[in-house]
Motif scaffolding. Structure first.
Motif, PDB file in Angstrom:
ATOM      1  N   THR A 165      33.373  24.443  48.212  1.00  0.00           N
ATOM      2  CA  THR A 165      32.735  24.136  46.931  1.00  0.00           C
ATOM      3  C   THR A 165      32.081  25.377  46.328  1.00  0.00           C
ATOM      4  OG1 THR A 165      32.316  21.872  47.685  1.00  0.00           O
ATOM      5  CG2 THR A 165      31.043  22.657  45.789  1.00  0.00           C
ATOM      6  N   LEU A 166      31.387  26.168  47.176  1.00  0.00           N
ATOM      7  CA  LEU A 166      30.768  27.402  46.703  1.00  0.00           C
ATOM      8  C   LEU A 166      31.827  28.362  46.170  1.00  0.00           C
ATOM      9  CD1 LEU A 166      28.269  29.230  46.412  1.00  0.00           C
ATOM     10  CD2 LEU A 166      28.649  29.995  48.777  1.00  0.00           C
ATOM     11  N   ALA A 167      32.959  28.458  46.875  1.00  0.00           N
ATOM     12  CA  ALA A 167      34.037  29.353  46.443  1.00  0.00           C
ATOM     13  C   ALA A 167      34.597  28.919  45.094  1.00  0.00           C
ATOM     14  CB  ALA A 167      35.144  29.382  47.491  1.00  0.00           C
ATOM     15  N   CYS A 168      34.847  27.617  44.924  1.00  0.00           N
ATOM     16  CA  CYS A 168      35.397  27.135  43.660  1.00  0.00           C
ATOM     17  C   CYS A 168      34.397  27.310  42.515  1.00  0.00           C
ATOM     18  CB  CYS A 168      35.801  25.667  43.791  1.00  0.00           C
ATOM     19  SG  CYS A 168      37.392  25.450  44.615  1.00  0.00           S
ATOM     20  N   ALA A 169      33.112  27.095  42.796  1.00  0.00           N
ATOM     21  CA  ALA A 169      32.101  27.316  41.760  1.00  0.00           C
ATOM     22  C   ALA A 169      32.077  28.777  41.340  1.00  0.00           C
ATOM     23  CB  ALA A 169      30.727  26.891  42.279  1.00  0.00           C
ATOM     24  N   GLY A 170      32.171  29.678  42.300  1.00  0.00           N
ATOM     25  CA  GLY A 170      32.200  31.106  41.987  1.00  0.00           C
ATOM     26  C   GLY A 170      33.410  31.492  41.179  1.00  0.00           C
ATOM     27  N   ILE A 171      34.575  30.946  41.550  1.00  0.00           N
ATOM     28  CA  ILE A 171      35.794  31.255  40.817  1.00  0.00           C
ATOM     29  C   ILE A 171      35.729  30.683  39.407  1.00  0.00           C
ATOM     30  CG2 ILE A 171      38.301  30.937  40.778  1.00  0.00           C
ATOM     31  CD1 ILE A 171      38.069  30.747  43.895  1.00  0.00           C
ATOM     32  N   GLY A 172      35.057  29.524  39.269  1.00  0.00           N
ATOM     33  CA  GLY A 172      34.877  28.958  37.940  1.00  0.00           C
ATOM     34  C   GLY A 172      34.066  29.875  37.036  1.00  0.00           C
ATOM     35  N   LEU A 173      32.996  30.469  37.582  1.00  0.00           N
ATOM     36  CA  LEU A 173      32.207  31.426  36.802  1.00  0.00           C
ATOM     37  C   LEU A 173      33.041  32.643  36.407  1.00  0.00           C
ATOM     38  CD1 LEU A 173      28.764  31.466  38.671  1.00  0.00           C
ATOM     39  CD2 LEU A 173      29.273  30.470  36.432  1.00  0.00           C
ATOM     40  N   MET A 174      33.931  33.045  37.306  1.00  0.00           N
ATOM     41  CA  MET A 174      34.755  34.226  37.040  1.00  0.00           C
ATOM     42  C   MET A 174      35.754  33.999  35.920  1.00  0.00           C
ATOM     43  SD  MET A 174      35.803  35.394  40.876  1.00  0.00           S
ATOM     44  CE  MET A 174      37.112  36.374  40.175  1.00  0.00           C
ATOM     45  N   SER A 175      36.327  32.792  35.866  1.00  0.00           N
ATOM     46  CA  SER A 175      37.581  32.634  35.151  1.00  0.00           C
ATOM     47  C   SER A 175      37.569  31.668  33.978  1.00  0.00           C
ATOM     48  CB  SER A 175      38.662  32.174  36.142  1.00  0.00           C
ATOM     49  OG  SER A 175      38.648  32.963  37.308  1.00  0.00           O
ATOM     50  N   TRP A 176      36.548  30.849  33.834  1.00  0.00           N
ATOM     51  CA  TRP A 176      36.643  29.771  32.869  1.00  0.00           C
ATOM     52  C   TRP A 176      36.549  30.223  31.424  1.00  0.00           C
ATOM     53  CZ3 TRP A 176      38.943  25.645  34.058  1.00  0.00           C
ATOM     54  CH2 TRP A 176      38.906  24.538  33.209  1.00  0.00           C
ATOM     55  N   GLU A 177      36.252  31.493  31.190  1.00  0.00           N
ATOM     56  CA  GLU A 177      36.157  31.969  29.811  1.00  0.00           C
ATOM     57  C   GLU A 177      37.522  32.141  29.163  1.00  0.00           C
ATOM     58  OE1 GLU A 177      33.908  35.533  29.965  1.00  0.00           O
ATOM     59  OE2 GLU A 177      32.072  34.560  30.625  1.00  0.00           O
ATOM     60  N   GLY A 178      38.593  32.148  29.966  1.00  0.00           N
ATOM     61  CA  GLY A 178      39.926  32.320  29.410  1.00  0.00           C
ATOM     62  C   GLY A 178      40.349  31.120  28.576  1.00  0.00           C
ATOM     63  N   GLY A 179      41.203  31.318  27.566  1.00  0.00           N
ATOM     64  CA  GLY A 179      41.651  30.235  26.705  1.00  0.00           C
ATOM     65  C   GLY A 179      42.508  29.238  27.462  1.00  0.00           C
ATOM     66  N   SER A 180      42.401  27.970  27.066  1.00  0.00           N
ATOM     67  CA  SER A 180      43.121  26.925  27.772  1.00  0.00           C
ATOM     68  C   SER A 180      44.437  26.597  27.071  1.00  0.00           C
ATOM     69  CB  SER A 180      42.260  25.659  27.867  1.00  0.00           C
ATOM     70  OG  SER A 180      41.982  25.161  26.574  1.00  0.00           O
ATOM     71  N   ASN A 181      45.335  25.991  27.823  1.00  0.00           N
ATOM     72  CA  ASN A 181      46.593  25.468  27.312  1.00  0.00           C
ATOM     73  C   ASN A 181      46.935  24.301  28.226  1.00  0.00           C
ATOM     74  OD1 ASN A 181      49.656  25.179  27.461  1.00  0.00           O
ATOM     75  ND2 ASN A 181      49.462  26.554  25.724  1.00  0.00           N
ATOM     76  N   LEU A 182      46.949  23.082  27.683  1.00  0.00           N
ATOM     77  CA  LEU A 182      47.044  21.888  28.517  1.00  0.00           C
ATOM     78  C   LEU A 182      48.266  21.907  29.422  1.00  0.00           C
ATOM     79  CD1 LEU A 182      45.968  19.135  29.345  1.00  0.00           C
ATOM     80  CD2 LEU A 182      47.226  18.132  27.414  1.00  0.00           C
ATOM     81  N   MET A 183      49.435  22.186  28.867  1.00  0.00           N
ATOM     82  CA  MET A 183      50.655  22.165  29.668  1.00  0.00           C
ATOM     83  C   MET A 183      50.616  23.233  30.759  1.00  0.00           C
ATOM     84  SD  MET A 183      54.645  22.423  28.410  1.00  0.00           S
ATOM     85  CE  MET A 183      54.432  20.983  27.354  1.00  0.00           C
ATOM     86  N   ALA A 184      50.159  24.436  30.406  1.00  0.00           N
ATOM     87  CA  ALA A 184      50.077  25.524  31.378  1.00  0.00           C
ATOM     88  C   ALA A 184      49.036  25.224  32.449  1.00  0.00           C
ATOM     89  CB  ALA A 184      49.752  26.838  30.673  1.00  0.00           C
ATOM     90  N   ASP A 185      47.899  24.639  32.036  1.00  0.00           N
ATOM     91  CA  ASP A 185      46.855  24.286  33.002  1.00  0.00           C
ATOM     92  C   ASP A 185      47.360  23.248  33.999  1.00  0.00           C
ATOM     93  OD1 ASP A 185      45.139  26.021  31.786  1.00  0.00           O
ATOM     94  OD2 ASP A 185      43.918  24.500  30.806  1.00  0.00           O
ATOM     95  N   VAL A 186      48.025  22.205  33.495  1.00  0.00           N
ATOM     96  CA  VAL A 186      48.541  21.150  34.373  1.00  0.00           C
ATOM     97  C   VAL A 186      49.577  21.715  35.339  1.00  0.00           C
ATOM     98  CG1 VAL A 186      49.896  19.019  34.443  1.00  0.00           C
ATOM     99  CG2 VAL A 186      48.057  19.268  32.777  1.00  0.00           C
ATOM    100  N   ALA A 187      50.484  22.564  34.829  1.00  0.00           N
ATOM    101  CA  ALA A 187      51.502  23.162  35.682  1.00  0.00           C
ATOM    102  C   ALA A 187      50.863  24.007  36.780  1.00  0.00           C
ATOM    103  CB  ALA A 187      52.452  24.022  34.841  1.00  0.00           C
ATOM    104  N   THR A 188      49.831  24.770  36.430  1.00  0.00           N
ATOM    105  CA  THR A 188      49.182  25.639  37.416  1.00  0.00           C
ATOM    106  C   THR A 188      48.448  24.820  38.471  1.00  0.00           C
ATOM    107  OG1 THR A 188      48.891  27.297  35.670  1.00  0.00           O
ATOM    108  CG2 THR A 188      47.638  27.614  37.690  1.00  0.00           C
ATOM    109  N   VAL A 189      47.806  23.725  38.073  1.00  0.00           N
ATOM    110  CA  VAL A 189      47.125  22.861  39.043  1.00  0.00           C
ATOM    111  C   VAL A 189      48.137  22.205  39.985  1.00  0.00           C
ATOM    112  CG1 VAL A 189      45.764  20.742  39.303  1.00  0.00           C
ATOM    113  CG2 VAL A 189      45.100  22.447  37.601  1.00  0.00           C
ATOM    114  N   LEU A 190      49.275  21.768  39.458  1.00  0.00           N
ATOM    115  CA  LEU A 190      50.318  21.201  40.312  1.00  0.00           C
ATOM    116  C   LEU A 190      50.861  22.257  41.270  1.00  0.00           C
ATOM    117  CD1 LEU A 190      52.287  18.959  37.774  1.00  0.00           C
ATOM    118  CD2 LEU A 190      50.734  18.222  39.597  1.00  0.00           C
ATOM    119  N   GLY A 191      50.935  23.500  40.793  1.00  0.00           N
ATOM    120  CA  GLY A 191      51.329  24.593  41.680  1.00  0.00           C
ATOM    121  C   GLY A 191      50.323  24.794  42.795  1.00  0.00           C
ATOM    122  N   ALA A 192      49.036  24.662  42.469  1.00  0.00           N
ATOM    123  CA  ALA A 192      47.991  24.766  43.492  1.00  0.00           C
ATOM    124  C   ALA A 192      48.122  23.649  44.514  1.00  0.00           C
ATOM    125  CB  ALA A 192      46.612  24.714  42.831  1.00  0.00           C
TER     126      ALA A 192
END
Length: 299
Positions: free
Chosen positions: A127-154
């Motif tokens: 949880t600490l790792a994911c929170a840290g990565i969220g602070l690092m990366s969430w400023e990037g622009g979103s794209n629903l299809m790309a986000d869903v594809a990347t989460v499925l890849g994860a």
């Protein structure tokens, strides 16, 4: 003496996985550059063909069960890599790294389904790792299809980490890595042909492969795929799936650094704080495991 030797061995394998994440972190800007000319399927298929060419001699006289396990692992990695490469066509490498790293939480949660005990220390570190990565990366622009594809890849990669930890000890690392890569090359090539059906993608492919793209594909195929899958198969014989996933949480930290150096993507103080949180989470997970080792050995 045996306990000390065991501790050193585990640390070496964790360091090996940490080196894997360093190499993988450098793939995000390389993938970002490659997907400016090629589709995600094309990048994945070509990198795997290059890797298969390098590993082909090691795939000779391999037992049938290694081919079967290598096929399952290869299919999971292929799906993960293709979906990640597709997502990178529309979102920043930082955001892609964050969404990909959600496998840090997915691995221990999915591990429960496979019979692994879920510990408070592992979930806290994840949880600490994911929170840290969220602070690092969430400023990037979103794209629903790309986000869903990347989460499925994860998700596909989380399953890969679990299955690899379960089955790596059954096989020689070089044979398991070689069979994975051969399967990935075959399936990736078939996927590329199906994707190109009815289009001119194959005809225009040679014209889109300039020297810089070939250099990127060579790095992705030889170093990041062939070399790192072998090292990963060797190290994960001695590292649990949930701990390996936490080590892999360092990947977006390295990705952010390389993206900052090569792609001029922003690295704010918030992002730096997030990266520090990931490092702390990985160190705490290793410290906790080292502290528990003597009691396990004594039992």
């Amino acid at each position: 003496m045996n306990k000390r030797a065991l501790g050193v061995g585990v640390n070496i394998h964790v360091l090996a996985l940490l080196f894997v994440t360093l190499v993988w972190g450098a793939t995000f800007p390389v993938l970002k550059a490659a997907t400016a000319h090629l589709s995600g399927v094309e990048v994945s298929a070509l990198r795997f063909l290059i890797a298969a060419f390098c590993m082909a001699p090691l795939a000779l006289r391999v037992p049938r069960r290694t081919w079967l396990d290598g096929g399952l692992l290869g299919a999971l990695v292929l799906v993960s890599y293709v979906l990640q490469a597709f997502g990178l066509q529309f979102i920043s490498s930082n955001r892609s790294a964050f969404l990909t790293s959600l496998n840090v939480l997915m691995v221990p949660l999915l591990g429960v389904v496979f019979g692994t005990r879920l510990t408070l220390s592992v979930m806290g570190a994840a949880t600490l790792a994911c929170a840290g990565i969220g602070l690092m990366s969430w400023e990037g622009g979103s794209n629903l299809m790309a986000d869903v594809a990347t989460v499925l890849g994860a998700l596909a990669y989380a399953l890969y980490v679990i299955v690899l930890s379960q089955r790596a000890a059954r096989h020689m690392p070089r044979q398991l890595a070689a069979t994975q890569i051969v399967w990935m090359a075959l399936l990736g090539s078939l996927w590329m042909l199906v994707d190109a059906w009815g289009t001119d993608k194959l005809q225009t492919l040679p014209g889109r492969l300039d020297l810089s793209v070939w250099a990127g594909l060579a790095y992705l195929g030889i170093v990041a795929t062939a070399g790192m899958l072998f090292l990963q198969a060797m190290a994960q014989r001695h590292v649990s799936a949930d701990k390996a996933a936490l080590v892999y949480a360092m990947e977006p930290v390295f990705a952010a650094l390389f993206a900052w150096m090569w792609l001029a993507e922003g690295l704010t103080w918030t992002a730096a704080l997030g990266g520090a949180m990931v490092v702390v989470a990985v160190v705490l997970s290793e410290w906790s495991a080292s502290g528990n080792a003597p009691s396990k050995a004594a039992a």
